[in-house]
Design a protein around this motif. Structure first.
Motif, PDB file in Angstrom:
ATOM      1  N   ILE A 253       0.862  -1.182   0.000  1.00 48.21           N
ATOM      2  CA  ILE A 253       0.000   0.000   0.000  1.00 48.21           C
ATOM      3  C   ILE A 253       0.897   1.230   0.000  1.00 48.21           C
ATOM      4  O   ILE A 253       1.832   1.324   0.796  1.00 48.21           O
TER       5      ILE A 253
ATOM      6  N   GLU B 142      -3.517   4.417  -1.356  1.00 47.80           N
ATOM      7  CA  GLU B 142      -4.379   4.848  -0.260  1.00 47.80           C
ATOM      8  C   GLU B 142      -5.024   6.190  -0.600  1.00 47.80           C
ATOM      9  O   GLU B 142      -4.357   7.102  -1.095  1.00 47.80           O
TER      10      GLU B 142
ATOM     11  N   ALA C 204      -7.271   1.896  -1.476  1.00 54.39           N
ATOM     12  CA  ALA C 204      -7.490   1.550  -0.066  1.00 54.39           C
ATOM     13  C   ALA C 204      -8.090   2.740   0.668  1.00 54.39           C
ATOM     14  O   ALA C 204      -7.949   3.888   0.237  1.00 54.39           O
TER      15      ALA C 204
END
Length: 204
Positions: A131, A162, A186
């Motif tokens: 991520i 993210e 995310a």
């Protein structure tokens, strides 16, 4: 309804420690029944690391049926050998590992070569995917070609970007337009999942 468009759900970072264990297990089992994987946020790992309790964390997650742990360095710094050792230890305990790259408050501009040098070893160590911290992505808003190059270098299948739910939908749409409809995102709020799918399909 939106479950078919969701791959992963993150348990509240430290609040999960305050919930009854049975409740957490029921939530994990419910999400699994819809094909959704559950993981804990990186801050929980960082607290465990500071308290020298990472092994206890890994074993505890396995016991409650949480299959995945996020390892991050938002507020701590791991040297390369320790980073790999922790990833391998989590895998040894039967967990999948997500590695979050970047800091909440970056002090320097990211460079693709530096990112590749750090991310390639964690992928080789068995990390499921990486991520990229939102505050790091923000550095590329005025130069999206660098972000494209970064994602191409790491591989779209290996990276999740993210986002901030408060910036919906502008930030999400910018990433879709920049990187394509298959980009993985995310920190999408539950109520945004269906609308996000519309944007992916050009229906927004």
């Amino acid at each position: 309804v939106a479950g078919q468009f969701v791959d992963l759900v993150k348990l509240p970072t430290t609040q999960v420690l305050l919930y009854p264990r049975e409740w957490v297990q029921r939530k994990i089992d419910l999400l699994k029944s819809y094909g959704i994987e559950v993981y804990t946020g990186g801050l929980l790992f960082e607290i465990a690391w500071l308290q020298k309790k990472t092994i206890s964390l890994f074993k505890g997650l396995k016991e409650i049926g949480c299959p995945t742990v996020e390892i991050s360095e938002n507020f701590i710094t791991l040297d390369a050998p320790e980073r790999i050792q922790l990833i391998q230890e989590a895998i040894k305990q039967g967990l999948k590992v997500i590695y979050e790259y970047g800091r909440k408050y970056p002090k320097a501009m990211l460079h693709v070569d530096d990112i590749e040098r750090e991310i390639k070893p964690v992928l080789e160590a068995g990390v499921d995917h990486v991520i990229l911290e939102r505050s790091e992505i923000d550095q590329f808003k005025d130069n999206p070609d660098i972000l494209k190059n970064l994602v191409q270098t790491i591989g779209m299948e290996n990276i999740v970007l993210e986002v901030n739910p408060d910036d919906f939908p502008a930030y999400h749409v910018w990433l879709i337009k920049t990187l394509g409809s298959e980009v993985s995102l995310a920190n999408v709020a539950p109520g945004q999942a269906l609308k996000l799918e519309q944007f992916r399909r050009g229906m927004g």
